[in-house]
Scaffold this motif. Sequence first.
Motif, PDB file in Angstrom:
ATOM      1  N   ASN A  64       1.021  -0.732  -0.234  1.00 42.08           N
ATOM      2  CA  ASN A  64       0.077   0.007   0.024  1.00 42.08           C
ATOM      3  C   ASN A  64       1.072   1.479   0.288  1.00 42.08           C
ATOM      4  O   ASN A  64       1.178   1.538   1.576  1.00 42.08           O
ATOM      5  CB  ASN A  64      -0.943   0.375   0.834  1.00 42.08           C
ATOM      6  CG  ASN A  64      -1.366   1.214   1.447  1.00 42.08           C
ATOM      7  OD1 ASN A  64      -1.926   2.302   0.296  1.00 42.08           O
ATOM      8  ND2 ASN A  64      -2.432   1.404   2.701  1.00 42.08           N
ATOM      9  N   ALA A  74      -1.768  -4.105   3.182  1.00 35.91           N
ATOM     10  CA  ALA A  74      -2.358  -4.018   2.015  1.00 35.91           C
ATOM     11  C   ALA A  74      -3.324  -4.951   3.097  1.00 35.91           C
ATOM     12  O   ALA A  74      -4.001  -5.892   2.446  1.00 35.91           O
ATOM     13  CB  ALA A  74      -2.289  -4.851   0.781  1.00 35.91           C
ATOM     14  N   TRP A 105      -7.979  -1.524   2.629  1.00 37.43           N
ATOM     15  CA  TRP A 105      -7.518  -1.151   1.132  1.00 37.43           C
ATOM     16  C   TRP A 105      -7.634  -1.583  -0.187  1.00 37.43           C
ATOM     17  O   TRP A 105      -7.938  -1.365  -0.909  1.00 37.43           O
ATOM     18  CB  TRP A 105      -6.211  -1.317   1.382  1.00 37.43           C
ATOM     19  CG  TRP A 105      -4.938  -0.255   0.085  1.00 37.43           C
ATOM     20  CD1 TRP A 105      -5.423   0.626   0.110  1.00 37.43           C
ATOM     21  CD2 TRP A 105      -4.542  -0.916  -0.490  1.00 37.43           C
ATOM     22  NE1 TRP A 105      -4.267   1.340  -1.138  1.00 37.43           N
ATOM     23  CE2 TRP A 105      -4.087  -0.078  -1.642  1.00 37.43           C
ATOM     24  CE3 TRP A 105      -4.753  -2.726  -0.636  1.00 37.43           C
ATOM     25  CZ2 TRP A 105      -2.843  -0.439  -2.260  1.00 37.43           C
ATOM     26  CZ3 TRP A 105      -3.392  -2.608  -2.068  1.00 37.43           C
ATOM     27  CH2 TRP A 105      -2.032  -2.236  -3.048  1.00 37.43           C
TER      28      TRP A 105
END
Length: 489
Positions: free
Chosen positions: A154, A187, A191
């Motif tokens: 991310n 992640a 997300w």
Amino acid sequence: MSLITWLIIIILVLNTTGAIFTVLREVRDISTTWAWLLVLIFLPIIGFGFYLFAGRGLSTKKLRRIQREYESGVKAFVSLQKHENARNKLLPPTDYTPAAKALTAFFLNTAQAPVLAHNQVQLYTDGEKKFAALFRDIESAKHYIYVEYYTIYNDELGNQFQQLLIKKAKQGVTVKVLYDAWGSMGASAKWWRRLTDVGGQVESYFSSKHPITDFRLNYRDHRKIVVIDDHVGYIGGFNVGDQYVSRKPKFGYWRDTHLRIIGNTIYALKIRFTMDWNATVGEKDEIAYNVEQDSPEGQSGEGMTAGSTPIQIVASGPDRPTQQIKLGYTKLITSATKSVWIQSPYLVPDDTVIDALVSAAMSGIDVRIMIPDMPDHPFIFRATQYYATYLARAGVKIYHYQHGFMHAKTVVVDDAIASVGSANFDIRSFKLNFEVNAFIYDRKVAGTLAEIFEADMKQSYLLTPAIIASQSRWLRFKQDFSRLLSPIL
């Protein structure tokens, strides 16, 4: 004796008994068994916590799911193989050396991996260029995008990647993403919800409903596969994240190797993804196996071969009793008549691979191994240094790459056969991770990889006896200690 002394004795006896029972209840090789006994006995209580994190095997339920998909995947591979044999000779006569013949037969028998001809291969060693090509191919997708990565972060690149998948999902393209939870920390499900909310499907490989009680370091999905529209596929060493495009100061330039493939091999990549996806999801979300009858049309491009490259896609993992990729590496090394050039971020081989490398070097084969000159995992880096020193003393040329971080996983033998994929030259990749490599039987591709190796040598230094002699006692101790843990690193 005092009460405290008795308590210490009781704890040590119980700890030792528990260590022996814990380690021997699962079948392991001797080196791994002794390594875990060392940890559990000399780190009372703490060692058991580490074992719960890194030592437990796969559950029976998960193994059954993998086995079920393995059997289905094998049927698809057999169908693909029969189709390919009917259409093409497996290898061009000029490249069908005895070594190639033996290796293709080995993989066909142990990994059910057909040799697929008529491929075009483009090599990428730079992350920016690799992801530029991948993003262009994703932009062009009309039917499906299958993605499998160990790491999807991310961060800036990860969000750019996700936004592109969201765009294609909104256009009605089928988007499926498989990632590893340990490799993709950050992640989160929240997300990923931006993609799933518009119709994309995202799964963590073998995610658990009880992540705390069932969390483990080992048995990670280390594969890197992308397949798009039965048209183009990607396989290699790059993950998705800023460090892979050289945006992290800690690593500097990220040196990796990845393949973009157009041709019949993408069907093998598609089957491999399907096996992994179906082993992870519920029955209603499974992908049907469907081997196409027509191979994709080739396209020319800068840096590509002429569409005649034969490739085998070979997977290995802890679900199979045979360590296919490791044994394939060993066969390549022992079959060499001129040279063996290897690039890997980690060099923690087992005795079989060490013997093959030493035997080749002592037979006059030009054995070169390139490793990074900086750590990303301290213990693995020190263990890598230990084995680098050991092999250098046996006649293997060890090069330390200094222009950033060396993450490529490549093998080139006799400028004729090559391997590019996700598997490192370490025990973890050989037996603990789920890996996938492309074994390539094309002198042009192998020659290009050899040229890349030679270019990287200009950014490296050779490990010499003088450098080894200058190492401090403390450094040698750290190397020796890390080597003791090598079976479980």
